[in-house]
Scaffold this motif. Sequence first.
Motif, short mmCIF file in Angstrom:
data_model
loop_
_atom_site.label_atom_id
_atom_site.label_comp_id
_atom_site.label_asym_id
_atom_site.label_seq_id
_atom_site.Cartn_x
_atom_site.Cartn_y
_atom_site.Cartn_z
N HIS A 131 0.83 -1.20 0.00
CA HIS A 131 0.00 0.00 0.00
C HIS A 131 0.87 1.26 0.00
O HIS A 131 0.61 2.21 -0.76
N LEU A 132 1.90 1.28 0.83
CA LEU A 132 2.80 2.43 0.89
C LEU A 132 3.52 2.62 -0.45
O LEU A 132 3.64 3.74 -0.96
N TYR A 133 3.99 1.52 -1.02
CA TYR A 133 4.69 1.59 -2.30
C TYR A 133 3.77 2.14 -3.39
O TYR A 133 4.16 3.02 -4.16
N GLN A 134 2.54 1.61 -3.45
CA GLN A 134 1.62 2.04 -4.49
C GLN A 134 1.34 3.55 -4.38
O GLN A 134 1.30 4.26 -5.39
N GLU A 135 1.20 4.03 -3.17
CA GLU A 135 0.95 5.46 -2.96
C GLU A 135 2.12 6.30 -3.47
O GLU A 135 1.93 7.29 -4.18
N VAL A 136 3.34 5.90 -3.13
CA VAL A 136 4.53 6.65 -3.57
C VAL A 136 4.70 6.54 -5.08
O VAL A 136 4.99 7.53 -5.76
N ARG A 137 4.51 5.35 -5.61
CA ARG A 137 4.67 5.14 -7.05
C ARG A 137 3.67 5.98 -7.84
O ARG A 137 4.03 6.62 -8.84
N LEU A 138 2.42 6.00 -7.42
CA LEU A 138 1.42 6.81 -8.11
C LEU A 138 1.75 8.30 -8.02
O LEU A 138 1.57 9.04 -9.00
N ASN A 139 2.22 8.75 -6.87
CA ASN A 139 2.65 10.15 -6.74
C ASN A 139 3.80 10.45 -7.69
O ASN A 139 3.84 11.51 -8.32
N ALA A 140 4.75 9.51 -7.80
CA ALA A 140 5.88 9.70 -8.71
C ALA A 140 5.38 9.87 -10.14
O ALA A 140 5.85 10.76 -10.86
N LEU A 141 4.44 9.04 -10.53
CA LEU A 141 3.91 9.09 -11.90
C LEU A 141 3.10 10.35 -12.16
O LEU A 141 3.04 10.82 -13.30
N LYS A 142 2.51 10.93 -11.11
CA LYS A 142 1.77 12.20 -11.25
C LYS A 142 2.73 13.39 -11.27
O LYS A 142 2.58 14.29 -12.08
N ILE A 143 3.69 13.39 -10.35
CA ILE A 143 4.57 14.54 -10.18
C ILE A 143 5.64 14.63 -11.26
O ILE A 143 5.94 15.71 -11.75
N ASN A 144 6.21 13.51 -11.65
CA ASN A 144 7.27 13.48 -12.66
C ASN A 144 6.94 12.49 -13.78
O ASN A 144 7.69 11.53 -14.01
N PRO A 145 5.86 12.70 -14.51
CA PRO A 145 5.44 11.73 -15.52
C PRO A 145 6.47 11.52 -16.63
O PRO A 145 6.55 10.43 -17.20
N GLU A 146 7.27 12.53 -16.91
CA GLU A 146 8.27 12.43 -17.97
C GLU A 146 9.43 11.50 -17.62
O GLU A 146 10.18 11.09 -18.50
N ALA A 147 9.56 11.14 -16.36
CA ALA A 147 10.73 10.38 -15.91
C ALA A 147 10.52 8.87 -15.93
O ALA A 147 11.46 8.12 -15.67
N PHE A 148 9.32 8.42 -16.24
CA PHE A 148 9.01 7.00 -16.13
C PHE A 148 8.40 6.46 -17.42
O PHE A 148 7.68 7.17 -18.12
N GLY A 149 8.66 5.21 -17.69
CA GLY A 149 8.10 4.56 -18.86
C GLY A 149 6.63 4.25 -18.71
O GLY A 149 5.90 4.14 -19.69
N SER A 150 6.17 4.11 -17.48
CA SER A 150 4.76 3.82 -17.22
C SER A 150 4.00 5.12 -16.99
O SER A 150 4.57 6.21 -17.01
N THR A 151 2.70 5.00 -16.76
CA THR A 151 1.87 6.18 -16.52
C THR A 151 0.97 5.98 -15.30
O THR A 151 0.66 4.85 -14.92
N TYR A 152 0.53 7.09 -14.75
CA TYR A 152 -0.42 7.06 -13.64
C TYR A 152 -1.70 6.34 -14.08
O TYR A 152 -2.22 5.49 -13.36
N GLU A 153 -2.17 6.67 -15.28
CA GLU A 153 -3.41 6.09 -15.78
C GLU A 153 -3.33 4.56 -15.85
O GLU A 153 -4.32 3.87 -15.61
N ARG A 154 -2.17 4.04 -16.19
CA ARG A 154 -1.98 2.58 -16.28
C ARG A 154 -1.97 1.95 -14.89
O ARG A 154 -2.61 0.94 -14.65
#
Length: 174
Positions: A12-35
């Motif tokens: 749960h903690l990981y998912q929260e941080v990972r989703l924040n990462a994808l929202k805050i720095n979307p350009e830095a990751f191959g995946s997306t928040y929407e996915r």
Amino acid sequence: MNIRILKESDAHLYQEVRLNALKINPEAFGSTYEREVGFSLETVKERIKPIRDKYIVGAFDNRKSLVGIVAFIRENNLKTRHKGNVFGMYIAPGNRGQGLGKSLMNELISRAKNSDGLEQINLTVVSDNHSAKKLYKSLGFEVYGTERNALKYNGHYFDEDLMVLTLAVDQSCL
């Protein structure tokens, strides 16, 4: 700070941080928040479950909040098994600039060095992410190439620098 390998109970903690990462720095990751927003907790548990050659290192602050993550996956093909890869490095904005990224990477590298036969660690970083590149270079990573237009997000292209940290070279192969 407490730095350790994440386990399924941290999902749960990981998912929260990972989703924040994808929202805050979307350009830095191959995946997306929407996915990833649709991933079930069971999927996340399976994703972060540590095994010998795949794990996520997490950094927890004094309140036991997860504030940084980085993943390691070793290649499993016979001809590429000498390589490992770093993915998904992220430090929450309020915790940046305090050496946390270096501590996470040092833990990952230290652990990876104990993997029998591992000779190099690879990563990619968005070319204009100067702070991340500075961190990786301080740890011994070197740029060996650039992939043009590696990522495309909201109609913008992002180049990625390919970096490697050489741990050892098998002399018998030379």
